[in-house]
Design a protein around this motif. Structure first.
Motif, PDB file in Angstrom:
ATOM      1  N   SER A 160       7.409  55.467  79.009  1.00 46.08           N
ATOM      2  CA  SER A 160       7.167  55.598  80.442  1.00 46.08           C
ATOM      3  C   SER A 160       7.271  57.078  80.813  1.00 46.08           C
ATOM      4  O   SER A 160       8.346  57.682  80.683  1.00 46.08           O
ATOM      5  CB  SER A 160       8.202  54.783  81.227  1.00 46.08           C
ATOM      6  OG  SER A 160       8.076  55.003  82.606  1.00 46.08           O
ATOM      7  N   PHE A 161       6.156  57.658  81.258  1.00 49.80           N
ATOM      8  CA  PHE A 161       6.125  59.086  81.603  1.00 49.80           C
ATOM      9  C   PHE A 161       5.588  59.239  83.020  1.00 49.80           C
ATOM     10  O   PHE A 161       4.453  59.675  83.243  1.00 49.80           O
ATOM     11  CB  PHE A 161       5.257  59.858  80.603  1.00 49.80           C
ATOM     12  CG  PHE A 161       5.653  59.643  79.164  1.00 49.80           C
ATOM     13  CD1 PHE A 161       6.816  60.211  78.664  1.00 49.80           C
ATOM     14  CD2 PHE A 161       4.869  58.861  78.330  1.00 49.80           C
ATOM     15  CE1 PHE A 161       7.188  60.004  77.344  1.00 49.80           C
ATOM     16  CE2 PHE A 161       5.231  58.656  77.009  1.00 49.80           C
ATOM     17  CZ  PHE A 161       6.393  59.228  76.516  1.00 49.80           C
ATOM     18  N   ASP A 162       6.419  58.854  83.975  1.00 45.14           N
ATOM     19  CA  ASP A 162       6.004  58.822  85.372  1.00 45.14           C
ATOM     20  C   ASP A 162       5.627  60.191  85.918  1.00 45.14           C
ATOM     21  O   ASP A 162       4.839  60.310  86.860  1.00 45.14           O
ATOM     22  CB  ASP A 162       7.123  58.224  86.236  1.00 45.14           C
ATOM     23  CG  ASP A 162       7.419  56.774  85.882  1.00 45.14           C
ATOM     24  OD1 ASP A 162       6.501  56.118  85.347  1.00 45.14           O
ATOM     25  OD2 ASP A 162       8.542  56.317  86.112  1.00 45.14           O
ATOM     26  N   GLN A 163       6.190  61.252  85.332  1.00 51.04           N
ATOM     27  CA  GLN A 163       5.930  62.595  85.829  1.00 51.04           C
ATOM     28  C   GLN A 163       4.585  63.134  85.365  1.00 51.04           C
ATOM     29  O   GLN A 163       4.164  64.216  85.790  1.00 51.04           O
ATOM     30  CB  GLN A 163       7.056  63.547  85.390  1.00 51.04           C
ATOM     31  CG  GLN A 163       7.050  63.918  83.907  1.00 51.04           C
ATOM     32  CD  GLN A 163       7.701  62.880  83.015  1.00 51.04           C
ATOM     33  OE1 GLN A 163       7.795  61.700  83.372  1.00 51.04           O
ATOM     34  NE2 GLN A 163       8.144  63.312  81.855  1.00 51.04           N
ATOM     35  N   MET A 164       3.905  62.394  84.496  1.00 58.95           N
ATOM     36  CA  MET A 164       2.617  62.839  83.976  1.00 58.95           C
ATOM     37  C   MET A 164       1.490  61.968  84.521  1.00 58.95           C
ATOM     38  O   MET A 164       1.618  60.756  84.617  1.00 58.95           O
ATOM     39  CB  MET A 164       2.606  62.784  82.444  1.00 58.95           C
ATOM     40  CG  MET A 164       3.600  63.719  81.789  1.00 58.95           C
ATOM     41  SD  MET A 164       3.442  63.684  79.971  1.00 58.95           S
ATOM     42  CE  MET A 164       4.756  64.825  79.523  1.00 58.95           C
TER      43      MET A 164
END
Length: 344
Positions: A48-52
């Protein structure tokens, strides 16, 4: 009782004991993204890479080559794992990727538990330096295929970068500067040449002392490969526009630099700016090796190169020094019809 697996050279119980010994080493590297513990058929890692906006996974695999022979000759096995991590992690960060996790593969003729625990300890140390998790691996006994005292190590790493931030050299232009990050020594390439020169032709020993090395030959050859992720990510996190990143591995300057150069551009390296470590001078002197061969085989004291805009020189070097990297400007991007790499 009949024939057993142990009779053929593979001891399952010894393998289980080994895994129990290395579990704490692996757990010491875990980030909060690691979902599974050691011992399953596979390893799970949260992606999970919400900042990307568009995360892209970047992978790399490598081994440490015949540097293993030096470790075995010296009976020192707690640093070679750092090399294994470094060779993979240093490759994936050339794309601007942040290392996430690492897996190893160790093959051996016979499972020497105490020795291989040292090897895994080095792998764990390398992962801590790279700030990635050692989430699993494989250890395999290969009786009759390998000598009982022989082992080999390889691995692979996975990182992530936002697609918009991928570094691939496309923006490099004439006038950009090349910042060199100093190596810790020979790193993990060229060891077949080194072993032939030092131990076959010259008949030196790993304990041979050289004053200009301030130590023994074996000590100089076994220095672990430097891991550059901290300094490079510090530049990225502070919005330095890194246009190209070059990992100087096998093939030296002449093979690795052109990988990221746009067509029509060349890299001009000023040798007067290079602080060449004594081990390379020793290699060249003892082997009577030509300059081009040296720069085609070894890193010559520069393990990584960054291509940046001339206006970003000061900030780049400052951020690298904050991360305890020794960095200097070693050249610039020029136009040249004949050579992609010019060393003058």
């Amino acid at each position: 009782m009949g024939l057993t697996y142990k009779d053929s050279g593979v001891d399952i119980n010894r393998g289980k004991s080994f895994v129990d010994k290395i579990k704490p080493l692996l757990r010491s590297t875990f980030s909060n993204r690691v979902i599974t513990d050691i011992g399953g058929f596979s390893s799970l890692f949260s992606a999970s890479f919400d900042q990307m906006k568009e995360p892209v996974l970047v992978s790399g695999t490598d081994g440490v080559g015949t540097k293993l022979k030096i470790a075995q000759m010296m009976n020192i096995h707690n640093t070679i794992g750092i090399d294994a991590v470094a060779m993979c992690v240093n490759d994936i960060i050339t794309s601007g990727a942040r290392p996430l996790f690492f897996l190893d593969y160790i093959s051996c003729g016979r499972l020497n538990e105490s020795l291989l625990v040292e090897v895994v300890n080095g792998i764990a140390e390398g992962c801590k330096i790279a700030d990635c998790s050692l989430i699993g691996g494989e250890t395999a006994e290969h009786p009759d295929v390998m000598d009982p005292n022989e082992y080999d190590i390889a691995g692979f790493s996975v990182g992530v970068v936002d697609r918009v931030n991928i570094i691939n050299g496309a923006e490099i232009k004439k006038g950009d500067i090349i910042v060199g990050l100093k190596s810790s020594g020979i790193h993990s390439n060229g060891y077949s040449l080194l072993r032939k020169l030092f131990f076959e032709i010259k008949q030196f020993d790993v304990d041979t002392f050289f004053p200009d090395l301030s130590g023994t030959l074996g000590e100089a050859l076994l220095i672990p490969t430097r891991i550059y992720s901290k300094g490079i990510l510090n530049c990225i996190d502070h919005k330095v526009r890194l246009k190209g990143i070059i990992h100087i591995t096998g093939g030296g300057f002449y093979e690795n630099i052109p990988r990221i150069l746009p067509e029509g551009l060349s890299a001009k390296i000023d040798r007067s700016y290079l602080e060449i470590p004594a081990i390379f001078n020793l290699v060249q002197r003892e082997g009577e090796i030509e300059d081009r061969e040296m720069y085609s085989t070894f890193n010559m004291g520069i393990g990584m190169m960054l291509v940046v805009d001339r206006d970003d020189e000061g900030k780049t070097i400052e951020l690298l020094q904050e991360s305890e990297e020794s960095a200097i400007v070693i050249g610039e991007i020029v136009k040249d019809k004949d050579e992609q790499v010019i060393i003058a």
